[in-house]
Design a protein around this motif. Structure first.
Motif, short mmCIF file in Angstrom:
data_model
loop_
_atom_site.label_atom_id
_atom_site.label_comp_id
_atom_site.label_asym_id
_atom_site.label_seq_id
_atom_site.Cartn_x
_atom_site.Cartn_y
_atom_site.Cartn_z
N GLU A 41 0.81 -1.22 0.00
CA GLU A 41 0.00 0.00 0.00
C GLU A 41 0.84 1.27 0.00
O GLU A 41 0.35 2.33 -0.36
N ALA A 42 2.09 1.18 0.42
CA ALA A 42 3.00 2.32 0.43
C ALA A 42 4.42 1.78 0.52
O ALA A 42 4.63 0.63 0.89
N ILE A 60 1.34 3.11 -6.07
CA ILE A 60 1.88 2.92 -4.73
C ILE A 60 2.55 4.23 -4.29
O ILE A 60 3.57 4.62 -4.88
N PRO A 61 2.02 4.92 -3.29
CA PRO A 61 2.70 6.11 -2.79
C PRO A 61 4.05 5.73 -2.22
O PRO A 61 4.15 4.78 -1.43
N ALA A 62 5.08 6.43 -2.63
CA ALA A 62 6.42 6.11 -2.17
C ALA A 62 7.16 7.37 -1.73
O ALA A 62 7.00 8.43 -2.34
N ILE A 63 7.95 7.22 -0.67
CA ILE A 63 8.78 8.32 -0.20
C ILE A 63 10.21 7.83 -0.10
O ILE A 63 10.48 6.63 -0.05
N GLY A 121 8.88 10.66 -8.04
CA GLY A 121 8.35 10.02 -6.85
C GLY A 121 7.42 10.98 -6.11
O GLY A 121 7.43 12.19 -6.36
N PHE A 122 6.64 10.47 -5.19
CA PHE A 122 5.66 11.28 -4.48
C PHE A 122 6.29 12.29 -3.53
O PHE A 122 6.03 13.48 -3.58
N LEU A 123 7.16 11.83 -2.62
CA LEU A 123 7.66 12.71 -1.58
C LEU A 123 9.06 12.29 -1.18
O LEU A 123 9.38 11.09 -1.19
#
Length: 120
Positions: free
Chosen positions: A12-13, A38-41, A52-54
């Motif tokens: 989920e992340a 998939i949110p990824a940091i 990428g997201f963050l």
């Protein structure tokens, strides 16, 4: 391979820890996680810049410049034991709003105003 494994595991992340192994593939990880929704940091600020997201961590360009200082001192004859270890003071928060929209994420205003860089 990794992308299919994450999708099959219903990830989920994702957090990409700062590692040279990940750094050379940041753009690929950014593309893959966005495609798989998939949110990824990451601790590499270049991750958000690559799509990428963050990211939250030291700016890699500044870090490499800082790394040259003790190397220069060693080449000039200083003993490595006499050179103090320094902690980075250039920690940046980078938010990629384009990726957030692609992932269907709403980024809180408080996070945006505290970001050093917002990619829109």
């Amino acid at each position: 391979m990794i992308g299919r494994t994450m999708f099959a595991a219903r990830v989920e992340a994702l957090i990409l820890f700062p590692s040279p192994k990940f750094f050379v593939h940041l753009a690929e990880f950014a593309r893959m996680t966005t495609e798989q929704q998939i949110p990824a940091i990451s601790g590499f600020t270049d991750f958000a810049r690559a799509g990428g997201f963050l990211s939250y961590g030291p700016d890699s360009k500044k870090t490499w410049r800082y790394a040259a200082i003790p190397v220069d001192k060693i080449f000039k004859g200083a003993s490595p034991a006499d050179i103090p270890v320094e902690q980075s003071d250039n920690i940046n928060l980078v938010v990629n709003l384009q990726t957030a929209r692609a992932l269907g994420l709403i980024v809180p205003h408080a996070l945006l105003v505290s970001a050093n860089e917002v990619i829109d």
